[in-house]
Structures are given as C-alpha cells and as structure tokens.
Design a protein around this motif. Structure first.
Motif, short mmCIF file in Angstrom:
data_model
loop_
_atom_site.label_atom_id
_atom_site.label_comp_id
_atom_site.label_asym_id
_atom_site.label_seq_id
_atom_site.Cartn_x
_atom_site.Cartn_y
_atom_site.Cartn_z
N ARG A 293 0.83 -1.21 0.00
CA ARG A 293 0.00 0.00 0.00
C ARG A 293 0.86 1.26 0.00
O ARG A 293 0.60 2.20 -0.72
N PRO A 384 -17.19 -0.33 -5.44
CA PRO A 384 -15.94 0.25 -4.93
C PRO A 384 -14.77 -0.67 -5.31
O PRO A 384 -14.94 -1.88 -5.43
N PRO A 386 -10.44 -0.97 -4.40
CA PRO A 386 -9.40 -0.34 -3.56
C PRO A 386 -8.36 0.39 -4.40
O PRO A 386 -8.04 -0.07 -5.49
N GLY A 387 -7.85 1.48 -3.85
CA GLY A 387 -6.82 2.25 -4.54
C GLY A 387 -5.65 1.39 -5.02
O GLY A 387 -5.24 1.48 -6.18
N PRO A 388 -5.10 0.52 -4.17
CA PRO A 388 -3.98 -0.32 -4.62
C PRO A 388 -4.40 -1.46 -5.55
O PRO A 388 -3.58 -2.25 -5.99
N TRP A 427 -22.55 -5.39 -3.14
CA TRP A 427 -21.84 -4.14 -2.83
C TRP A 427 -20.51 -4.08 -3.57
O TRP A 427 -20.13 -3.08 -4.13
N GLN A 428 -19.84 -5.23 -3.57
CA GLN A 428 -18.48 -5.26 -4.10
C GLN A 428 -18.12 -6.72 -4.36
O GLN A 428 -18.53 -7.59 -3.60
N ALA A 462 -19.53 -0.54 3.91
CA ALA A 462 -18.24 -1.24 4.00
C ALA A 462 -17.71 -1.38 5.43
O ALA A 462 -16.68 -1.99 5.65
N LYS A 499 -17.90 -9.64 7.62
CA LYS A 499 -17.08 -8.62 8.27
C LYS A 499 -17.92 -7.94 9.34
O LYS A 499 -18.97 -7.42 8.98
N THR A 503 -12.35 -9.21 6.91
CA THR A 503 -12.50 -7.93 6.22
C THR A 503 -12.96 -8.23 4.79
O THR A 503 -13.03 -9.39 4.39
N ILE A 504 -13.27 -7.18 4.04
CA ILE A 504 -13.72 -7.40 2.66
C ILE A 504 -12.53 -7.85 1.82
O ILE A 504 -12.59 -8.88 1.15
N GLU A 505 -11.45 -7.09 1.87
CA GLU A 505 -10.24 -7.50 1.15
C GLU A 505 -9.49 -8.56 1.96
O GLU A 505 -9.61 -8.59 3.18
P1 XMP Z 1 -11.82 -3.91 4.27
O1 XMP Z 1 -10.94 -4.89 3.57
O2 XMP Z 1 -11.11 -3.08 5.29
O3 XMP Z 1 -12.32 -2.88 3.15
O4 XMP Z 1 -13.06 -4.56 4.84
C1 XMP Z 1 -13.32 -1.92 3.32
C2 XMP Z 1 -13.45 -1.13 2.03
O5 XMP Z 1 -12.26 -0.38 1.78
C3 XMP Z 1 -11.65 -0.79 0.56
N1 XMP Z 1 -10.21 -0.80 0.77
C4 XMP Z 1 -9.38 0.15 0.31
N2 XMP Z 1 -9.63 1.23 -0.43
N3 XMP Z 1 -7.33 1.76 -0.40
C5 XMP Z 1 -8.59 2.04 -0.81
O6 XMP Z 1 -8.78 3.03 -1.51
C6 XMP Z 1 -7.00 0.68 0.35
O7 XMP Z 1 -5.84 0.45 0.69
C7 XMP Z 1 -8.10 -0.17 0.73
N4 XMP Z 1 -8.18 -1.31 1.46
C8 XMP Z 1 -9.49 -1.68 1.48
C9 XMP Z 1 -12.22 -2.16 0.27
O8 XMP Z 1 -12.16 -2.49 -1.11
C10 XMP Z 1 -13.63 -2.02 0.80
O9 XMP Z 1 -14.46 -1.34 -0.11
#
Ligand code: XMP
Length: 507
Positions: A293, A384, A386-388, A427-428, A462, A499, A503-505
């Motif tokens: 990240r 949505p 994630p940025g990475p 959602w995703q 989320a 979650k 977590t989602i990711e």
């Molecule tokens: P988690 O995995 O924490 O994700 O349940 C919650 C939401 O955040 C997104 N996500 C990110 N978005 N940079 C982002 O812009 C990140 O590093 C990042 N990590 C998680 C994830 O896709 C979900 O929508």
C-alpha cells in the motif's frame, strides 16, 4: 439562500442516518459536533439533537447549552437528545426496568400535535436506549406513548421544542419519515427544494466564482466520486480542468482503456499515464500488504506530481471527497478526528489549494448528481475498488504474470455477475489469487496449479458486510469458466466470511 437544518451530533451511530433522511426530504442539513452550533448562520431553520452512546447522568456525557437555540429555532431531540432536554430542565431519566430495545408500537398519540400529525396508533417504532424518561419537567407534555414507555414523545408547551425517545431515522420506525417530514417540512417550514439539480446549479455557480480563470488538476481513479467531481468541475470551468488517470498496472482487465474512453466521451480533458512498469519494479518481491500500500500510495503521488508539473499555472487540486469523510466524528472520549482526504499527502506536496465539490454529499446523492449530469449508468453504479487495486488481492509477491491471471479470473466473475443481473445486488466483488498450489487433473494429466477465491459481499457502508448468497448454479458456472479458460488456475473457492471478523479485502 440555501436554508438548512443543523443536526447536533452527540455521538450516536445513527447521526449520519438522520442527515440522510433530512436530505431525502429535499432539505439541506449539516451535522456538527454537539458543542459547535453555528450561532451566526442566518440560513438555519431548525435543529435536531442526535442520540448518544452515553446516559445523560454519566459524568462523561456530552452536554451543551440549549437556551439560545430553543428561543430561536424549532428543536427536535431524538433519544439521548430528548432525554437531555428533559433532564436538564428538571425531568427524571432512569435506567429502564425492562430495557425496551428494538420494535415497539405506539399505543396512544396526541393527534392534534403537529409533530404527530397523520401518525396512526399501532405504528411500529424502533427503540434502542437503556434509559427512559420517568418524569417530565413542568410544561412538558406527553404526545405519544408505547406500552413500556409512557414518554415516547413529548412537546414543550409554549415553544417549538419536541423530544422523541425512539429513532425516527431508522428504517424499522414505520412512521419515522412521516414524523421527520412533520418536523422539517411542517414545523421548520423547509421549502423542500434541495435536489441533485439544484445542487448542481448552485455548485457550478459557486465553482465559477471561486475558481475564475484558475486551472485545476484532478486525479481520476475510475470510481464514482472522483468521476462525478470531475464532471461537475468540467461543467463549471471546462478546459481549465485537467484530469490525470494513472495506471499502476493493478487495475482490472481493460479498465484503463475502457474508463479512459468513458471519460473522453464525457468531454473531460484527461491525461492517461501508463506507469505500470515503475510499479511492477518497485513492488517486486514485496509481500507485506502495508508495504504494498505504501509503495503504491507514494508511487501514485510521485507520478501524479510529475504529470501535474508539466501543466502550467495550476492553482488548485480537485478531489472527490464526500460528506462522510468530512464529518468531524466524535470519539467516545470527546476528542475530534480530523477530516481525511482520498489522496493523502498530495495537497501538501504540491502546494495547491483544495477544491472538493462533493464535500457536502452522501454517497447516494453523489450518484444522483452523476445521473443528473448525464453520466453513464455503469460509471455511477460501479462497485468500490481499492486504490492499490489487484495488488491487495494477490497474496504474496506481485508479478505481471500473476496480475494477468487474476485479471482474467476477475473478469469472468464480474462479467458473470453482470450477465446474470446480480451485479447491482452486490456491494463489491472480485477474485483473489491465493499463494497456494494444489493438485488437479485435466484430461489424463495431473496438474499442480493455483487457487482463486471469489469474494462478493453485501453492505451499506463497507464498515460491516455479509458474504453475498449468490446462487449455486451461478457459482458453478463461474468456477467452470475460470478453470477452463484461465491457464494456471485449477481450483476455485467461494469466501463465506462476514465482516467482522473478516474484512472485505484479503490483505
Ligand atoms: P476492508 O478490507 O477493510 O475494506 O473490509 C473496506 C473497504 O475499503 C476498501 N479498501 C481500500 N480502499 N485503499 C482504498 O482506496 C485501500 O488500501 C483499501 N483497502 C481496502 C475495500 O475495497 C472495501 O471497499
């Protein structure tokens, strides 16, 4: 002037929901910390006090002076807000004998009261507090009761102040919207003319005034927020807006070219930068998710900064920050957490001023604005991401080969969701490349190849999420397609964790 309701936030989890409900009544509102009432703002037409995790008699409970507010504006206290108003005027609030959590029904109502107008006896309301008001101060009068809670709603006689023990903002309160409409549109006299169209009109006017002939640069991600922000800015200042879309190599299959085409179709002035080689080389051998990240975050800022410096006379950085990112949230200790920005670090590094045209909108309002601006539906309803990107969906180190495998598997899954009309119910969703190989058999041959996990969740914000209960037939079809078509994958699993605690990711 844009009239508004002020919501004083005493820390409840449902404060934002109150805000959204008021906006649904086509009335603009702002959420401010309980002790930061904007006393000099002439556009305020009414005030709502939120709930709180505290009891009014706790030492640490949030307290504020309401005398001035009560004299000048209609006031509605919800849950803790109602208890606070009663308690600080000499009423009694006590722990309830039988805590009335969850559903209850209104057993009596003062139909002549303007807050309760049109609400039927028997309506379901949602309670969620361990305290009840056991005696009201003088001049406070009950206007609704439930079986367990005599003071379900009250009015302060001779003034425009009310309190409700239940939560009208939550879906389970059947009469909640009616009650809020009575307050916002009836008692406060809102013109109810806040809408996506009126927002666009006033925002474009303000942006023109604020930016004049200045140039703005904005980073696009393919997501809804930055895209809508760009289109809105483009409407205000046209070619003085330059957008930069960085491909870090971890996007979905064809995403860079597809989204660039969409943006160009919207008339945006976009520079697409393929920086994938830089990111692949910096990420080589890196397995720790947080390091991935950091590398991507810093790399993004460097590339963006470099491109932006090729432009001349840029004064502003546009961002798609939205309201939930800006609301100063109250932690339980009463300290405030500062607002955050989508692309942390950029404004400081670039010495630019920030322009965030969506900073007053909730997510669903951003979508409504996007539609009103004529943006294509697939950009607006995009999941949505994630940025990475896929970097956090490849467990372990990243190579171009692994990205290519994951892009194919992910594409089959996402396209399948679209083809089966399931995309919008989720959602995703996405695929994850696991760092394991397992034995399989193809034809007469034994294989030893990779495993892919599919992840699809339902959620509203989320913060919490459940795994999506996708049909078995659909999962079977996607699994078959992936194993048959994606070379290097011989096993597909479906992630059935919610979650929290997962977590989602995966990273
Ligand atoms: P988690 O995995 O924490 O994700 O349940 C919650 C939401 O955040 C997104 N996500 C990110 N978005 N940079 C982002 O812009 C990140 O590093 C990042 N990590 C998680 C994830 O896709 C979900 O929508």
């Amino acid at each position: 002037m844009q009239e508004k309701i002020i919501i004083l936030d005493f820390g409840s989890q449902t404060t934002q929901l109150i805000g959204r409900r008021v906006r649904e009544l086509n009335t603009y509102c702002e959420i401010v910390p309980y002790n930061k009432f904007p006393a000099d703002d002439p556009s305020v037409i009414g005030v709502i006090l939120s709930g709180s995790p505290f009891s009014v008699y706790d030492d640490k409970a949030f307290r504020t002076e309401l005398a001035e507010i009560r004299r000048r504006y209609p006031l509605l206290g919800i849950c803790y807000g109602a208890q606070f108003l009663a308690y600080t005027n000499g009423g009694t609030v006590e722990p309830a004998d039988s805590r009335e959590y969850g559903r209850a029904r209104l057993t009596s109502i003062d139909a002549a009261d303007p807050l309760m107008a049109g609400i039927a006896v028997g309506s379901q309301v949602w309670m969620s507090h361990g305290d009840t008001i056991t005696s009201l101060p003088e001049g406070f009068r009950i206007v609704a009761s439930t079986q367990q809670v005599p003071v379900a709603a009250y009015r302060v006689e001779g003034e425009q102040s009310w309190g409700v023990q239940f939560h009208p903002e939550v879906y389970h309160s059947e009469c909640g919207m009616e009650l809020l409409r009575n307050f916002v549109c009836g008692i406060c006299g809102s013109r109810c003319d806040w809408s996506a169209a009126s927002f666009i009109e006033s925002t474009v006017r303000e942006l023109k005034e604020m930016l004049g002939d200045d140039k703005v640069v904005l980073g696009l991600s393919g997501g809804v927020d930055s895209s809508v922000a760009a289109v809105l800015l483009n409407r205000a200042i046209g070619k003085n807006l330059t957008c930069i879309f960085v491909d870090h190599g971890m996007l979905r299959k064809n995403e860079f070219s597809d989204v660039l085409r969409d943006y160009e179709g919207l008339g945006l002035n976009v520079i697409g930068v393929d920086a994938s080689a830089k990111f692949f080389s910096e990420l080589a051998g890196v397995t720790d998710p947080e390091r991935k990240r950091k590398i991507i975050g810093k790399g993004f800022i460097d590339v963006f900064d470099q491109e932006a410096h090729k432009l001349t006379d840029v004064r502003w950085l546009g961002q798609g920050t939205i309201y939930p990112d800006c609301i100063e949230s109250l932690s339980i200790t009463g300290t405030t957490i500062k607002s955050h920005h989508n692309v942390g670090g950029l404004p400081e590094k670039m010495n630019l001023r920030l322009v965030e045209p969506l900073r007053l909108l909730f997510k669903d309002e951003v979508r409504a604005v996007g539609r009103e601006l004529g943006m294509p539906e697939h950009l607006i309803t995009r999941h949505p991401f994630p940025g990475p990107g896929l970097a956090v969906r490849i467990l372990g180190d990243i190579t171009p080969e692994k990205v290519a495998i994951l892009q194919e598997a992910d594409h089959i899954f996402i396209q399948g969701l679209r083809d089966h009309g399931l995309y919008d119910s989720v959602w995703q969703a996405g695929a994850i490349l696991l760092p394991v190989q397992s034995v399989g058999v193809m034809g007469d041959e034994r294989t030893y190849e990779r495993a892919v996990a599919l992840r699809a969740v339902t959620s509203t914000d989320a913060m919490t999420a459940d795994w999506a209960h996708l049909p078995y037939e659909f999962l079977a079809e996607v699994s078959n397609k992936i194993i048959n078509k994606v070379r290097g994958v011989n096993r597909v699993t479906y992630d059935i964790s919610s979650k929290p605690p997962a977590t989602i990711e995966w990273e």
